[in-house]
Structures are given as structure tokens and as C-alpha cells.
Scaffold this motif. Structure first.
Motif, PDB file in Angstrom:
ATOM      1  N   THR A  14       0.836  -1.200   0.000  1.00  0.00           N
ATOM      2  CA  THR A  14       0.000   0.000   0.000  1.00  0.00           C
ATOM      3  C   THR A  14       0.873   1.253   0.000  1.00  0.00           C
ATOM      4  OG1 THR A  14      -1.757  -1.165   1.176  1.00  0.00           O
ATOM      5  CG2 THR A  14      -1.828   1.237   1.228  1.00  0.00           C
ATOM      6  N   MET A  15       1.890   1.231   0.841  1.00  0.00           N
ATOM      7  CA  MET A  15       2.809   2.381   0.905  1.00  0.00           C
ATOM      8  C   MET A  15       3.560   2.558  -0.412  1.00  0.00           C
ATOM      9  SD  MET A  15       4.246   2.036   4.810  1.00  0.00           S
ATOM     10  CE  MET A  15       5.377   3.389   4.700  1.00  0.00           C
ATOM     11  N   ASP A  18       1.167   4.110  -2.804  1.00  0.00           N
ATOM     12  CA  ASP A  18       0.998   5.531  -2.463  1.00  0.00           C
ATOM     13  C   ASP A  18       2.209   6.350  -2.908  1.00  0.00           C
ATOM     14  OD1 ASP A  18      -1.465   5.021  -1.358  1.00  0.00           O
ATOM     15  OD2 ASP A  18      -0.770   5.096   0.739  1.00  0.00           O
ATOM     16  N   ASP A  21       2.029   6.848  -6.588  1.00  0.00           N
ATOM     17  CA  ASP A  21       1.032   7.890  -6.880  1.00  0.00           C
ATOM     18  C   ASP A  21       1.624   9.289  -6.631  1.00  0.00           C
ATOM     19  OD1 ASP A  21      -0.902   6.102  -7.656  1.00  0.00           O
ATOM     20  OD2 ASP A  21      -2.011   6.158  -5.740  1.00  0.00           O
TER      21      ASP A  21
END
Length: 164
Positions: A14-15, A18, A21
Motif C-alpha cells: 500500500t505504501m 501511495d 502515486d
């Protein structure tokens, strides 16, 4: 413990997503900023050029007013040339008005260049803004001189009319 390790990997994924992104967002913002800065530089240079051209136009108007005043002065020697004197006065006034308009255009262009510099104080923009300000000052000087010459032409006409 396996379950805990699974959670760490999920959070890590997830990190990582992110972070990717954020990188993509930064690249987009950076590209947009560079494009805006490039446009700002171009507009500043165009404003400076417009100011210089307006100053040249004001100088030409000053010369036109000078020539019209000289024509009025020469024609005033002969009372039969009153119409020539009047036309010269009109030409001098028109030239003065054109010089004032050119000076106003130069001032507006110089203000636009100064506004761009206030956003991004780069050396090239500072130089362009300084040149625009100088051109604006020259245009104002030319306009003032053109007005003075048109007033002199009017005085010549008034004196000639009194003597008729």
C-alpha cells in the motif's frame, strides 16, 4: 506470526502504491509548473518588446509634432498661410495624442513585465522588466515633448490670428 508478516507486506504494498502515486503527481505538477514558467517568460519578453515598440512609436509621434510645429512656424511668416498653420496645429495635436497613447501602452506593457518578475525573479525576466521600464520612461518623455510642441504650434497659430 505469518499473519502479522502478511499484514506488513500488505501495508508495504500500500505504501509503495501511495509512493508511486505521489511520484506521478509530482511529475505532473512539475511539468505544469515548467510550462507555466515558460509561458510567463515568453509573455514577459513580449511585454518588454511591446514596451520598446510603443516607445519608438511615441518618439515618431514626437518627431511628427516637431515637424508640424516647424511647418506652423514657417507658414506663420505669411498671413495667407493661416490654413496651413491651422492644419499644422491639428497635426501637432494628433501627434501629441498618439504619443500619449503610445506612452500609455508602454507603461501597460512595462507593468505586465514587472508583474511577471514579481512572480519569478529570474535574471532574464529582471532584465526584460528593466528594459520595459526604461522604454516606458522614454515614451513618457516623448509624449511630454510632443504635447509641448503641439502647444507651441497652437501659440504660433494664436499669434498669427491676432495679427490678421
Amino acid at each position: 506470526m505469518t499473519q502479522s508478516l502478511e499484514q506488513v507486506y500488505q501495508k508495504l504494498e500500500t505504501m509503495q502504491a501511495d509512493l508511486e502515486d505521489l511520484r506521478n503527481t509530482y511529475k505532473g505538477v512539475s511539468k505544469n509548473y515548467q510550462e507555466a514558467l515558460s509561458s510567463l517568460k515568453e509573455l514577459t519578453l513580449q511585454s518588454a518588446e511591446a514596451s520598446k515598440r510603443a516607445a519608438k512609436a511615441a518618439e515618431q509621434s514626437r518627431l511628427a509634432a516637431l515637424n508640424a510645429m516647424n511647418a506652423a512656424e514657417l507658414a506663420s511668416k505669411d498671413k495667407s498661410f493661416l490654413a496651413v498653420v491651422e492644419s499644422s496645429v491639428k497635426a501637432a495635436v494628433s501627434a501629441a495624442i498618439a504619443a500619449i497613447e503610445s506612452a500609455a501602452a508602454a507603461a501597460a506593457a512595462a507593468a505586465a513585465a514587472a508583474a511577471a518578475v514579481s512572480q519569478h525573479a529570474e535574471e532574464a525576466l529582471l532584465k526584460a522588466s528593466s528594459e520595459a521600464a526604461d522604454a516606458s520612461r522614454l515614451a513618457a518623455d516623448s509624449a511630454a515633448e510632443a504635447v509641448k510642441l503641439s502647444n507651441q504650434a497652437r501659440e504660433i497659430s494664436d499669434l498669427m490670428k491676432k495679427s490678421v
